[in-house]
Design a protein around this motif. Structure first.
Motif, PDB file in Angstrom:
ATOM      1  N   VAL A  38     -43.115 -49.188  22.381  1.00 21.05           N
ATOM      2  CA  VAL A  38     -42.991 -48.635  21.034  1.00 21.05           C
ATOM      3  C   VAL A  38     -41.661 -49.092  20.453  1.00 21.05           C
ATOM      4  N   LEU A  39     -41.743 -49.764  19.315  1.00 15.40           N
ATOM      5  CA  LEU A  39     -40.551 -50.254  18.631  1.00 15.40           C
ATOM      6  C   LEU A  39     -40.304 -49.379  17.408  1.00 15.40           C
ATOM      7  N   HIS A  40     -39.083 -48.883  17.282  1.00 15.08           N
ATOM      8  CA  HIS A  40     -38.715 -48.011  16.167  1.00 15.08           C
ATOM      9  C   HIS A  40     -37.772 -48.783  15.256  1.00 15.08           C
ATOM     10  N   PHE A  41     -38.270 -49.223  14.113  1.00 17.08           N
ATOM     11  CA  PHE A  41     -37.483 -50.019  13.170  1.00 17.08           C
ATOM     12  C   PHE A  41     -36.777 -49.085  12.194  1.00 17.08           C
ATOM     13  N   LEU A  42     -35.459 -49.137  12.193  1.00 14.50           N
ATOM     14  CA  LEU A  42     -34.638 -48.240  11.374  1.00 14.50           C
ATOM     15  C   LEU A  42     -33.772 -49.055  10.422  1.00 14.50           C
ATOM     16  N   ARG A  43     -33.859 -48.741   9.129  1.00 13.18           N
ATOM     17  CA  ARG A  43     -32.962 -49.372   8.163  1.00 13.18           C
ATOM     18  C   ARG A  43     -31.631 -48.624   8.160  1.00 13.18           C
ATOM     19  N   HIS A  44     -30.539 -49.353   8.023  1.00 16.07           N
ATOM     20  CA  HIS A  44     -29.201 -48.757   8.031  1.00 16.07           C
ATOM     21  C   HIS A  44     -29.029 -47.720   6.919  1.00 16.07           C
ATOM     22  N   ALA A  45     -28.010 -46.900   7.043  1.00 11.93           N
ATOM     23  CA  ALA A  45     -27.682 -45.899   6.018  1.00 11.93           C
ATOM     24  C   ALA A  45     -27.020 -46.564   4.814  1.00 11.93           C
ATOM     25  N   GLU A  46     -26.720 -45.760   3.808  1.00  8.99           N
ATOM     26  CA  GLU A  46     -26.115 -46.296   2.593  1.00  8.99           C
ATOM     27  C   GLU A  46     -24.782 -46.972   2.891  1.00  8.99           C
ATOM     28  N   ALA A  47     -24.634 -48.209   2.405  1.00 12.34           N
ATOM     29  CA  ALA A  47     -23.390 -48.954   2.560  1.00 12.34           C
ATOM     30  C   ALA A  47     -22.566 -48.861   1.276  1.00 12.34           C
ATOM     31  N   PRO A 105     -37.499 -54.522  30.405  1.00  2.97           N
ATOM     32  CA  PRO A 105     -38.278 -53.477  31.072  1.00  2.97           C
ATOM     33  C   PRO A 105     -38.473 -52.225  30.221  1.00  2.97           C
ATOM     34  N   GLU A 106     -37.616 -52.013  29.215  1.00  2.00           N
ATOM     35  CA  GLU A 106     -37.705 -50.785  28.412  1.00  2.00           C
ATOM     36  C   GLU A 106     -39.000 -50.769  27.596  1.00  2.00           C
ATOM     37  N   THR A 107     -39.547 -49.569  27.408  1.00  2.00           N
ATOM     38  CA  THR A 107     -40.792 -49.415  26.649  1.00  2.00           C
ATOM     39  C   THR A 107     -40.597 -48.648  25.346  1.00  2.00           C
ATOM     40  N   ASN A 108     -39.417 -48.091  25.132  1.00  2.61           N
ATOM     41  CA  ASN A 108     -39.100 -47.385  23.886  1.00  2.61           C
ATOM     42  C   ASN A 108     -37.796 -47.945  23.354  1.00  2.61           C
ATOM     43  N   ILE A 109     -37.867 -48.731  22.283  1.00  2.36           N
ATOM     44  CA  ILE A 109     -36.715 -49.495  21.823  1.00  2.36           C
ATOM     45  C   ILE A 109     -36.505 -49.293  20.327  1.00  2.36           C
ATOM     46  N   ALA A 110     -35.280 -49.023  19.935  1.00  3.33           N
ATOM     47  CA  ALA A 110     -34.928 -48.948  18.516  1.00  3.33           C
ATOM     48  C   ALA A 110     -34.417 -50.310  18.054  1.00  3.33           C
ATOM     49  N   CYS A 111     -34.780 -50.686  16.829  1.00  3.69           N
ATOM     50  CA  CYS A 111     -34.314 -51.928  16.218  1.00  3.69           C
ATOM     51  C   CYS A 111     -33.694 -51.570  14.872  1.00  3.69           C
ATOM     52  N   VAL A 112     -32.380 -51.651  14.773  1.00  3.60           N
ATOM     53  CA  VAL A 112     -31.667 -51.219  13.570  1.00  3.60           C
ATOM     54  C   VAL A 112     -31.282 -52.449  12.750  1.00  3.60           C
ATOM     55  N   GLY A 113     -31.752 -52.485  11.515  1.00  6.13           N
ATOM     56  CA  GLY A 113     -31.509 -53.661  10.700  1.00  6.13           C
ATOM     57  C   GLY A 113     -31.461 -53.360   9.219  1.00  6.13           C
ATOM     58  N   HIS A 114     -32.074 -54.249   8.431  1.00 14.27           N
ATOM     59  CA  HIS A 114     -31.890 -54.257   6.987  1.00 14.27           C
ATOM     60  C   HIS A 114     -33.228 -54.376   6.261  1.00 14.27           C
ATOM     61  N   MET A 115     -33.202 -54.131   4.978  1.00 12.67           N
ATOM     62  CA  MET A 115     -34.405 -54.079   4.158  1.00 12.67           C
ATOM     63  C   MET A 115     -35.280 -55.328   4.282  1.00 12.67           C
ATOM     64  N   GLN A 116     -34.717 -56.495   4.005  1.00 16.06           N
ATOM     65  CA  GLN A 116     -35.530 -57.703   3.928  1.00 16.06           C
ATOM     66  C   GLN A 116     -36.038 -58.153   5.297  1.00 16.06           C
ATOM     67  N   ILE A 117     -35.195 -58.164   6.312  1.00 16.03           N
ATOM     68  CA  ILE A 117     -35.647 -58.637   7.621  1.00 16.03           C
ATOM     69  C   ILE A 117     -36.632 -57.666   8.249  1.00 16.03           C
ATOM     70  N   LEU A 118     -36.417 -56.356   8.099  1.00 16.27           N
ATOM     71  CA  LEU A 118     -37.357 -55.396   8.668  1.00 16.27           C
ATOM     72  C   LEU A 118     -38.690 -55.435   7.934  1.00 16.27           C
ATOM     73  N   THR A 119     -38.643 -55.581   6.616  1.00 14.20           N
ATOM     74  CA  THR A 119     -39.882 -55.691   5.847  1.00 14.20           C
ATOM     75  C   THR A 119     -40.659 -56.929   6.281  1.00 14.20           C
ATOM     76  N   ARG A 120     -39.952 -58.015   6.529  1.00 13.87           N
ATOM     77  CA  ARG A 120     -40.631 -59.233   6.980  1.00 13.87           C
ATOM     78  C   ARG A 120     -41.247 -59.048   8.365  1.00 13.87           C
ATOM     79  N   ILE A 121     -40.540 -58.380   9.257  1.00 11.98           N
ATOM     80  CA  ILE A 121     -41.111 -58.102  10.582  1.00 11.98           C
ATOM     81  C   ILE A 121     -42.397 -57.303  10.449  1.00 11.98           C
ATOM     82  N   LEU A 122     -42.365 -56.266   9.630  1.00  9.27           N
ATOM     83  CA  LEU A 122     -43.503 -55.360   9.504  1.00  9.27           C
ATOM     84  C   LEU A 122     -44.689 -56.008   8.792  1.00  9.27           C
ATOM     85  N   THR A 123     -44.431 -56.658   7.665  1.00 14.03           N
ATOM     86  CA  THR A 123     -45.532 -57.173   6.852  1.00 14.03           C
ATOM     87  C   THR A 123     -46.029 -58.543   7.276  1.00 14.03           C
ATOM     88  N   GLU A 124     -45.147 -59.369   7.822  1.00 16.07           N
ATOM     89  CA  GLU A 124     -45.531 -60.735   8.161  1.00 16.07           C
ATOM     90  C   GLU A 124     -45.816 -60.947   9.638  1.00 16.07           C
TER      91      GLU A 124
END
Length: 282
Positions: A70-79, A235-254
């Motif tokens: 399970v991958l948990h994609f998190l966008r960063h907080a307000e910069a 080996p991990e099965t539960n991983i968080a991926c912290v990134g940004h709007m455009q790259i995370l959107t591309r991972i999810l949609t493309e």
């Protein structure tokens, strides 16, 4: 049209969508021994941790399968750059000028953003639940993402997950150079974030983004394939991926959507939004 759809599945690059968990199709990705990522005048490369063909399904079809993650994609907080830009209307040229201001080079979180991270960690941010428990946190090497991952998941504290920075999760800028999305040298980053590992961030100055240097969509997709290949080897099965709007959107949609993840229930990612995706590699 049928041939085009088949080609999209074969490469793992699909039509634009919003961002979701149900349908199942198969996505095949070539994961070469070395992935070369090119910007307009720059070059970046990392050795892929797993060679050969990379195939996976995502969404409900992946649930319950042996080795599913399970991958948990998190966008960063307000910069600070986000806060400065929100003062202006969408079409106001001053809004764009904020993102071109060197004052916001590798922008840090705003005070509001830092406070929001602390609230999310304990489940009091805008009524949202606390973040999921994870075994590993992967993060963009941009400062605002590193700050977010550290504050939300407690990385660096005893008993909390390890923090690994990867170039693959940094923001995708394909139209214009924006100083806020530029990366600092990993030596400098390591001094600010001694609890993070930077082995997967190229040494030296930024070569993916700079004045007159932007990244191509093909380069961004190569980064994503490298990321998924690296995750497959872990080996991990539960991983968080912290990134940004455009790259995370591309991972999810493309990449996730063509593999079966249903995007229909989700709006575009806002600050501190999380999208959780189950993925199973062949």
């Amino acid at each position: 049209a049928g041939a085009a759809a088949a080609a999209a599945v074969a490469t793992g690059v699909g039509a634009k969508a919003r961002a979701g968990g149900r349908r199942c199709r198969r996505s095949g990705h070539a994961a070469p021994a070395a992935v070369a990522l090119r910007a307009a005048t720059g070059k970046f490369s990392l050795d892929a941790p797993a060679a050969g063909e990379l195939r996976f399904v995502a969404g409900t079809a992946a649930e319950g399968r042996p080795g599913a993650k399970v991958l948990h994609f998190l966008r960063h907080a307000e910069a600070e750059v986000n806060a400065a830009g929100r003062v202006f209307e969408k079409d106001d040229p001053r809004k764009k000028a904020v993102r071109l201001d060197m004052k916001y080079f590798d922008s840090r979180l705003s005070e509001k953003g830092l406070a929001a991270c602390k609230e999310l960690r304990v489940g009091t941010y805008k009524g949202r639940a606390a973040p999921p428990s994870v075994q590993l946190v992967l993060v963009s090497p941009l400062t605002r993402a590193l700050q977010t991952a550290t504050a939300v998941f407690g990385c660096g504290e005893a008993g909390q997950p390890s923090l690994v920075s990867v170039e693959a999760l940094r923001e995708f800028c394909g139209k214009a150079f924006q100083p806020c999305d530029s990366r600092r040298d990993p030596k400098e980053l390591s001094a600010d974030f001694p609890h993070a590992a930077f082995e997967n961030v190229p040494a030296g100055p930024d070569t993916l983004l700079g004045p007159e240097v932007v990244e191509s969509p093909e380069s961004a997709d190569a980064r994503i394939r490298w990321l998924l290949s690296w995750i497959r080897s872990r080996p991990e099965t539960n991983i968080a991926c912290v990134g940004h709007m455009q790259i995370l959107t591309r991972i999810l949609t493309e990449h996730m959507a063509p593999a079966g993840w249903d995007t229909s229930e989700y709006e575009p990612l806002s600050n501190l939004d999380i999208r959780s995706v189950t993925i199973a590699f062949d």
